[in-house]
Structure formats: structure tokens, C-alpha cells
Motif scaffolding. Structure first.
Motif, short mmCIF file in Angstrom:
data_model
loop_
_atom_site.label_atom_id
_atom_site.label_comp_id
_atom_site.label_asym_id
_atom_site.label_seq_id
_atom_site.Cartn_x
_atom_site.Cartn_y
_atom_site.Cartn_z
N LEU A 56 41.62 119.35 55.48
CA LEU A 56 40.22 118.90 55.47
C LEU A 56 39.95 118.00 56.66
CD1 LEU A 56 39.75 118.00 51.69
CD2 LEU A 56 38.66 119.87 52.91
N ILE A 80 39.31 126.84 56.98
CA ILE A 80 38.64 127.09 55.69
C ILE A 80 39.38 128.21 54.95
CG2 ILE A 80 36.51 127.87 54.58
CD1 ILE A 80 34.97 126.47 56.85
N ARG A 83 42.64 126.91 53.61
CA ARG A 83 42.49 126.14 52.37
C ARG A 83 42.30 127.06 51.18
NH1 ARG A 83 39.09 122.57 55.66
NH2 ARG A 83 37.21 123.45 54.74
N MET A 84 41.48 128.09 51.40
CA MET A 84 41.20 129.02 50.29
C MET A 84 42.49 129.72 49.83
SD MET A 84 38.49 132.15 50.21
CE MET A 84 39.32 133.10 51.49
N LEU A 112 35.87 134.69 45.96
CA LEU A 112 35.86 134.48 47.42
C LEU A 112 36.99 135.27 48.08
CD1 LEU A 112 35.23 130.61 47.88
CD2 LEU A 112 33.58 132.47 48.05
N ARG B 364 27.72 116.50 47.97
CA ARG B 364 29.09 116.48 47.49
C ARG B 364 29.56 117.86 47.08
NH1 ARG B 364 31.68 111.89 44.92
NH2 ARG B 364 33.73 112.58 44.25
N GLU B 365 28.66 118.57 46.40
CA GLU B 365 29.02 119.91 45.93
C GLU B 365 29.27 120.86 47.11
OE1 GLU B 365 26.40 121.42 42.91
OE2 GLU B 365 26.70 123.45 43.66
N MET B 368 32.54 120.09 48.50
CA MET B 368 33.60 120.65 47.65
C MET B 368 33.76 122.15 47.92
SD MET B 368 33.86 122.68 44.74
CE MET B 368 32.29 122.55 43.92
N LEU B 369 32.62 122.86 48.03
CA LEU B 369 32.70 124.31 48.26
C LEU B 369 33.40 124.60 49.59
CD1 LEU B 369 29.13 125.38 47.10
CD2 LEU B 369 31.28 125.91 45.97
N SER B 370 33.08 123.79 50.58
CA SER B 370 33.74 123.97 51.88
C SER B 370 35.23 123.64 51.75
CB SER B 370 33.07 123.06 52.91
OG SER B 370 33.75 123.13 54.11
N ALA B 371 35.54 122.60 50.98
CA ALA B 371 36.94 122.19 50.81
C ALA B 371 37.77 123.28 50.14
CB ALA B 371 37.01 120.91 49.98
N ILE B 372 37.22 123.91 49.14
CA ILE B 372 38.03 124.90 48.41
C ILE B 372 38.01 126.28 49.07
CG2 ILE B 372 37.79 123.66 46.23
CD1 ILE B 372 35.85 125.83 45.31
N GLY B 373 37.30 126.41 50.18
CA GLY B 373 37.44 127.65 50.94
C GLY B 373 36.20 128.50 51.10
N MET B 374 35.03 127.95 50.78
CA MET B 374 33.81 128.73 51.01
C MET B 374 33.41 128.51 52.47
SD MET B 374 30.54 128.80 48.58
CE MET B 374 29.04 129.65 48.95
N ASN B 375 33.44 129.58 53.24
CA ASN B 375 33.22 129.40 54.67
C ASN B 375 31.74 129.18 55.01
OD1 ASN B 375 32.03 131.95 54.74
ND2 ASN B 375 33.97 132.96 55.22
N ARG B 376 31.50 128.84 56.27
CA ARG B 376 30.16 128.48 56.71
C ARG B 376 29.17 129.62 56.52
NH1 ARG B 376 29.83 124.44 60.73
NH2 ARG B 376 28.49 125.72 62.03
N ARG B 378 29.22 131.95 54.27
CA ARG B 378 28.85 132.09 52.85
C ARG B 378 27.90 130.97 52.40
NH1 ARG B 378 34.83 134.05 51.26
NH2 ARG B 378 34.34 136.19 50.72
N PRO B 468 33.22 118.18 55.11
CA PRO B 468 33.68 118.14 53.72
C PRO B 468 34.27 116.78 53.32
CG PRO B 468 34.97 119.71 55.01
CD PRO B 468 33.82 119.31 55.85
N VAL B 469 35.01 116.15 54.23
CA VAL B 469 35.63 114.86 53.87
C VAL B 469 34.56 113.82 53.60
CG1 VAL B 469 37.10 112.99 54.72
CG2 VAL B 469 37.72 115.37 55.19
N LEU B 472 32.57 114.69 50.41
CA LEU B 472 33.27 114.39 49.17
C LEU B 472 33.37 112.88 48.93
CD1 LEU B 472 36.07 117.08 49.45
CD2 LEU B 472 34.44 116.89 47.58
#
Lengths: 230, 475
Positions: A56, A80, A83-84, A112, B364-365, B368-376, B378, B468-469, B472
Motif C-alpha cells: 500500500l 494493485i 495485492r489482489m 475481481l 475510506r471505502e 479499502m477497495l483499492s487496498a484489496i485489489g480493485m484497480n483504478r 474498475r 489508499p493509505v 484508510l
């Protein structure tokens, strides 16, 4: 087998004219199946280190290798995807998607990753069952307690079978019973699935379950101890 | 999944989303309905121009339109008719004899264009006969010793053939139309009095009724008092082919009412044979040959073909005669599109505002989506879809409401008679039957989707700028 290698990593912030070394020359590694906690006072660099390991944030010096990837060599879009595919995150504030049900939240990363629908459904059910929430699969986050939401977050983090889970203060907002239940689940997943867990925490309950405790102070590792639970 | 989340996100804050959707609905409805009303006016005007006044193509002697000289006849009308008959797309042809003259009665006179027509042929080609005012006779059906003339209501008024009398029948008519008894009582002193013009009648009852009563019942009173004596005579005076003044008495066979004041006040139709007899114009000679086409859309392509085939004559389409109307017709879709773009641009600000609020309160959400892997890409698509959903739900609701209201008012009509004098002076009907083509809804759908996309760009860019940092850490 090493999952994470951290070699002499620095993370420096420039706040107006003051230079803040949040992570100051940390060298660590994590093995597959570790159940490690990073502890330390506020501002010691725990969360920053977790962010660096999870891709991150980028270090200002040193090198982090995760599952064979040198994170400094990855472009933002590759980070990204990294991370996924390789990291599962559990946040202090659960951070579920409020408009989705528990099973949709768990299946989100799988979608995803374009998992086939049937496979996705089976894995989602498996993970909800593992965290003891099979019967709440249709509930939205607002219909779940804090502990239940965090269990859904754990199920989501684990669903895509990442290399490891990064959990930043996962029990901070939970009552004792919920925290113990969550930790029981994570210990079991660590044991059964050989899942690597790396926590940052202040919570003594988490420290008690850890098999490795790393202490940070002022961005430096001041101790790294293995703990044997009998 | 992204589509599903985007749709669900729209309904997170129902009040806010419904407010924007309602604004889009009202905006689209207002735009579509206004355009349907304008469109109906134009469609009705074109219909009248083609079917009552001009036909699709007119062939004249080169000098006739500028001078109206009776000598300017088409020398070889059989060639003209032959060319038109052979031209693909032409369905009906007829010739007209046209002279400028004066129509007069004992009470008044007016300059007119007297058109000698083949009654049967014109009945087949035009719908003017359907514009006959009930109770004024027929379309050349009267069996009289005198020649017949079919004239417009406006001309009839100028010649004082139409008068206004509040007869006992007129009072009964007012009663049946629900006019208040007190108003009828106030009008009683005017019973039996003849008013030669509408203006004089209005002046008379204005002194008896309150402004509110005049506003409510003025139109009913004029309609009830409208009076015409069947079989009235007029004298037509004009020059013959030798330049000598001539003329004759004509009995009014019927009076027509159109939406075009100028046409109504200037046009007077008589049988062609009688006009030939009075002017001495040779059989077979016409001042104008007119043609109808299978379809109005053929006008632009057929006219040049006829023009090329008849080089010595003036060949004009209705669009060249009524240039203002033609311009509106040709550019109507562009005009509608510009109108809708303006409305949608205004609505876009509302959508941008809503989307921006939505993005900023989900910092924040999104982190989080970017953190867990939802790319730009999407995340961008998700925000884009939310905006498109907002605009299209409102847009489709607006179009649905418009379609229903247009269907109802297209059937019942909207009566703008109170403002009709202004409209009819320009040939536009005061009774609108809103209508709009299905293709307009397709264009509108595309415009609404584009609005949604454009409205999302700024909020989506804001979402993509989130780290994302920091996101969050934000709460």
C-alpha cells in the motif's frame, strides 16, 4: 519457506521541515505459517510497516520481497494486482462494503479475480462456514455485530487464498468475547490452512496467541521473539 | 459485480438519489413535452401548407409570382403535365387559373387572390374541404343559379359576411356550455343586437361583465354569437386577358377555417370554368400547375428533376416557397438536440454535485477497495455507472411520463385559443396535438447516457486521486 523478506527498509515522511522516520532500517522475514504480531507504542511504525509489506506504501529505502516480487519494481497498477492476488487485508474498522451481503463481501475479491460463479459460491460458503457465519450469509454489514463483521472481513481476506494476511488492529473495536472468537478462528485457519498471519496490535489477547512477537520502537525492531504455546 | 455494486450504491442515500432522479425526470419531461408541443405546431403547419395551400411542387410562368399578370400563363401546360406524370414519386397533378382581384359586399371589400380550380381534382388532392365550418354550406355543393365561391373565415369577416348576434339559440348554447346564469343574465340586454365585427361584440360585453368573467367566458360568447347567413353573395372584380375590368356575382358555397390568417384572408376559390369564361383565358392554359408527391421526404429529390426537365418555367417546392418553415423542418432535430443538451447540461450540475458528495463520503471505502485489489479502471467504471444509473433512471422516468402525457394530450389536444390570434397570424394552429417521433427518444437516450458519463468524470477523477493509505487512515 520465506513469504516476506524485508531488507533494511526505511520509510521517511517529510512533514513541513521535520523529517519523520516511521520505519528506520527494519530487516525481517516471515515464514509460511507464521502467526506473528508486531507490537509497539503508538507512532512506533507498526501500521507503516504493515502498509509497506502489503504494497500500500513504498519504502524510501531498502527492499521488500513478497512471494518472489520485489515491490519496488512494480508499477502502481501492478501493485494493485499484486495485492489482489497475494495479500489479504483485515482492517480495524472491518471495512466491508455496506451495500453487499456477507456472502457478496466474501466473494468480492473472487469476482475481481474472475472466479467461475459456481466455484466462487462454493469457496464463499466454505469461508463463511470457517468463520461460523453460514447462517448469516444474506445479512448486510449493518445487520451484523462488530465481531461478526470482522469475521466476514477475515473470510473475505482468506477467500482468494492469499500468501498471507495482514491484520491491522483487528480486535481493537471488539468486545472480549468477540475478540476471542475471532482469534480462535484465525488460530484454527493458521493451523488448518497453514495461512500466514501478520498482525499489528496493542491487544494483549492477540499477543498471547502469537507464536512470534516483534517489538518496534521509533521505527526500529527492538526485539523479535518466538513464543511457544503449550 | 461492479454493475451490481454501482446500482446498489445509487440507493444508499435514497433521499438524495431520488431528489436528483426527480430533477432529471422533471427536466426531461419538461424538455420533451415542450418539444412535442412545438413539434405538433410545426407538423400541423407543414401538413396545412402541403395539404391545404401549396401541394409539394408548383410550376409557374417565370414572371407570374412576381407580377401576377393574367397574361403570364404556362404556354404549354400539356408538356408540364406530361413531365410531371413521368416523374417518379409524383402522384397527383392539377392546374390552376389565378387572378388578383377585389371581393366586395355592400358592407366591405378586400383584395384577394382568386383561384379557379378543378373542383373534383382538388377534392382528391387537398384536404381544404374538410376545413369547412359547420353550418356555412358546403364545398361547392350548393346548387344555385349563381357561381360558387369557397372563402376563408377571415375574408368573410372582412367582408362582413360573418356577424355576431346573441340570438335565443346563442343563449341556449351558452347555457349548455356551462356559462354561469348570472353571466347570461348580464348579457341579456345585448339579445338580438347585430355586431359587424368581433371587436364590436367584445366592446359591448366588456361593459357588462367583470374582467374575470370575460377571461372565463369571452371565447364561448364569441362562438355562440358567431352568425352567418347561408348563401350570402359577393362581387368579384378583376381584369380579363385584354386588360379590361370584369367580374361577377358569386354565392358563398361555404366558409373554411384554417390556422393561417393570411391564407384565410387572401384566398378565394371558384370553379375554373367560370373564371375562364369571365377572364377569357383559353381552355388548357394555366398560371400554375401543382403536383403532390407520394411522400414529403421526396420533395428535395424530385424538385430538381422537374426543374431540369422544365427549364423555361419556375419550378418550386413548398420548402422554397415557405423558406422559414422549410428551415425549421430541416433543422428541427438539431434544434431539439440543442434544446435538450441545454436542459441536460443544467441537470448535469445536480448529478455532479450528488456524485461528488457520494465519492467524498466514501473515501475510506474507496481506499479499502483499492487496498484489496480493485484497480483504478474498475473504480472509475463503478463511479461512472453510478452516475449513468442516476441519469438514466431519471431520464427514462421523464421519457415515460412524457410519452404518457403526449399520448393523452396528443388525443385530446391543448387549446391555446386565448393566444391564437398571435399564433394563427403566422399560420400555426392554436390547438396543439403534441407529437414527437420515436427517433427523438433514441437521440435523447444517447444524450442522457452521455450526460451521465460526463457528469461522472470529475467525481471519478476525485475518487482515483485517493491514496489508499491516506483514505484508510481518514476516519
Amino acid at each position: 519457506m520465506k513469504v516476506v523478506e524485508i531488507n533494511d527498509v526505511f520509510r521517511t515522511y517529510h512533514d513541513t521541515e521535520v523529517e519523520v522516520k516511521a520505519v528506520n532500517g527494519v530487516t525481517l522475514s516471515f515464514e509460511k505459517g507464521d502467526f506473528a504480531v508486531i507490537v509497539g507504542p503508538s507512532g512506533s511504525g507498526k501500521t507503516t510497516l504493515l502498509n509497506l509489506i502489503g504494497g500500500l506504501d513504498q519504502p524510501t529505502g531498502g527492499e521488500i520481497i513478497v512471494a518472489g516480487h520485489r515491490l519496488s519494481e512494480l508499477r502502481p497498477s501492478e501493485l494493485i494486482d499484486f495485492r489482489m492476488e497475494h495479500v489479504g487485508f483485515v482492517f480495524q474498522s472491518y471495512n466491508l462494503i455496506p451495500v453487499l451481503t456477507a456472502e457478496e463481501n466474501v466473494g468480492f475479491i473472487l469476482s475481481l479475480q474472475k472466479w467461475p460463479k459456481e466455484k466462487r459460491k462454493a469457496r464463499t460458503q466454505e469461508m463463511l462456514s470457517a468463520v461460523g457465519l453460514s447462517d448469516r450469509h444474506k445479512s448486510r454489514p449493518s445487520q451484523l455485530s462488530g465481531g461478526q463483521q470482522q469475521r466476514v472481513a477475515v473470510a473475505r481476506a482468506l477467500a482468494a487464498r492469499p500468501e498471507f494476511i495482514l491484520a491491522d488492529e483487528p480486535t481493537a473495536n471488539l468486545d472480549s468475547k468477540s475478540a476471542e472468537t475471532l482469534l480462535d478462528i484465525m488460530v484454527k485457519l493458521n493451523k488448518d490452512e497453514k495461512m500466514t498471519f501478520i498482525f499489528s496490535t496493542h491487544d494483549i489477547r492477540v499477543m498471547k496467541r502469537a507464536r512470534r512477537v516483534i517489538t518496534l520502537e521509533d521505527g526500529r525492531v527492538v526485539s523479535d521473539e518466538k513464543v511457544n504455546h503449550r | 459485480m461492479i454493475t451490481s455494486i454501482a446500482w446498489k450504491n445509487v440507493w444508499r442515500n435514497k433521499t438524495r438519489s431520488l431528489t436528483v432522479i426527480a430533477a432529471v425526470t422533471v427536466g426531461v419531461f419538461a424538455g420533451v413535452f415542450a418539444m412535442a408541443a412545438i413539434n405538433s405546431s410545426i407538423v400541423q403547419r407543414i401538413d396545412a401548407a402541403v395539404n391545404e395551400e401549396l401541394a409539394h411542387i408548383q410550376v409557374n410562368h417565370k414572371e407570374f409570382r412576381s407580377s401576377s399578370d393574367i397574361q403570364n400563363v404556362i404556354q404549354d401546360p400539356s408538356t408540364v403535365i406530361s413531365v410531371l406524370e413521368k416523374t417518379p414519386g409524383v402522384t397527383d397533378i392539377t392546374g390552376r387559373v389565378i387572378v388578383a382581384g377585389i371581393a366586395s359586399t355592400s358592407a366591405g371589400s378586400a383584395g384577394v387572390e382568386i383561384t379557379g380550380i378543378d373542383i373534383q381534382k382538388e377534392l382528391e388532392m387537398f384536404t381544404l374541404s374538410q376545413r369547412l365550418i359547420t353550418g356555412t354550406g358546403s364545398y361547392f355543393g350548393a346548387d344555385t343559379k349563381l357561381n360558387s365561391a369557397f372563402i376563408g373565415e377571415k375574408l368573410a369577416k372582412e367582408l362582413y359576411i360573418i356577424r355576431y348576434i346573441l340570438t335565443p339559440e346563442a343563449f341556449q348554447s351558452l347555457e349548455s356550455k356551462g356559462v354561469a346564469t348570472s353571466v347570461i343574465e348580464k348579457l341579456k340586454p345585448l339579445e338580438g343586437e347585430r355586431f359587424t365585427t368581433e371587436k364590436k361584440l367584445t366592446a359591448a360585453y366588456t361593459g357588462l361583465l367583470s374582467p374575470r368573467e370575460i377571461k372565463m367566458y369571452g371565447m364561448n360568447i364569441k362562438e355562440a354569437a358567431w352568425s352567418y347567413r347561408e348563401g350570402s353573395r359577393i362581387i368579384l372584380t378583376f381584369l380579363d386577358v385584354n386588360g379590361h375590368q370584369t367580374g361577377g356575382a358569386f354565392r358563398i358555397s361555404g366558409i373554411f377555417r384554417t390556422n393561417n390568417d393570411l391564407f384565410e384572408s387572401m384566398s378565394l376559390f371558384v370553379p375554373e370554368d367560370e373564371l375562364r369564361r369571365l377572364t377569357g383565358l383559353e381552355e388548357g392554359h394555366y398560371h400554375r400547375v401543382i403536383a403532390r408527391l407520394e411522400d414529403d421526404d421526396l420533395t428535395n429529390s424530385v424538385t430538381p428533376v422537374v426543374r431540369e426537365a422544365l427549364p423555361g418555367l419556375e419550378v418550386m417546392s413548398w420548402k422554397e416557397i415557405q423558406t422559414d418553415l422549410a428551415m425549421i423542418t430541416d433543422y428541427i432535430n438539431q434544434i431539439y438536440a440543442i434544446f435538450m443538451v441545454i436542459i441536460l447540461a443544467a441537470l448535469a450540475f445536480g448529478i455532479v454535485n450528488t456524485m461528488l458528495m457520494s465519492v467524498l463520503e466514501r473515501t475510506r471505502e474507496l481506499g479499502m477497495l483499492s487496498a484489496i485489489g480493485m484497480n483504478r479502471r474498475r473504480i472509475f467504471v463503478m463511479i461512472m455507472l453510478e452516475s449513468i444509473f442516476l441519469s438514466t433512471v431519471g431520464g427514462f422516468a421523464g421519457m415515460a411520463v412524457s410519452a404518457v402525457v403526449i399520448a393523452i394530450t396528443g388525443h385530446t389536444g391543448i387549446n391555446l385559443s386565448k393566444y391564437s390570434e398571435g399564433m394563427e397570424a403566422f399560420g400555426y394552429s392554436a390547438h396543439l396535438f403534441p407529437t414527437i417521433g420515436a427517433d427523438f427518444f433514441i437521440i435523447l437516450t444517447v444524450l442522457i447516457v452521455i450526460t451521465g458519463i460526463l457528469s461522472a468524470i470529475y467525481p471519478a477523477r476525485k475518487a482515483l486521486q485517493l491514496n489508499p493509505v491516506e483514505a484508510l487512515r481518514g476516519e
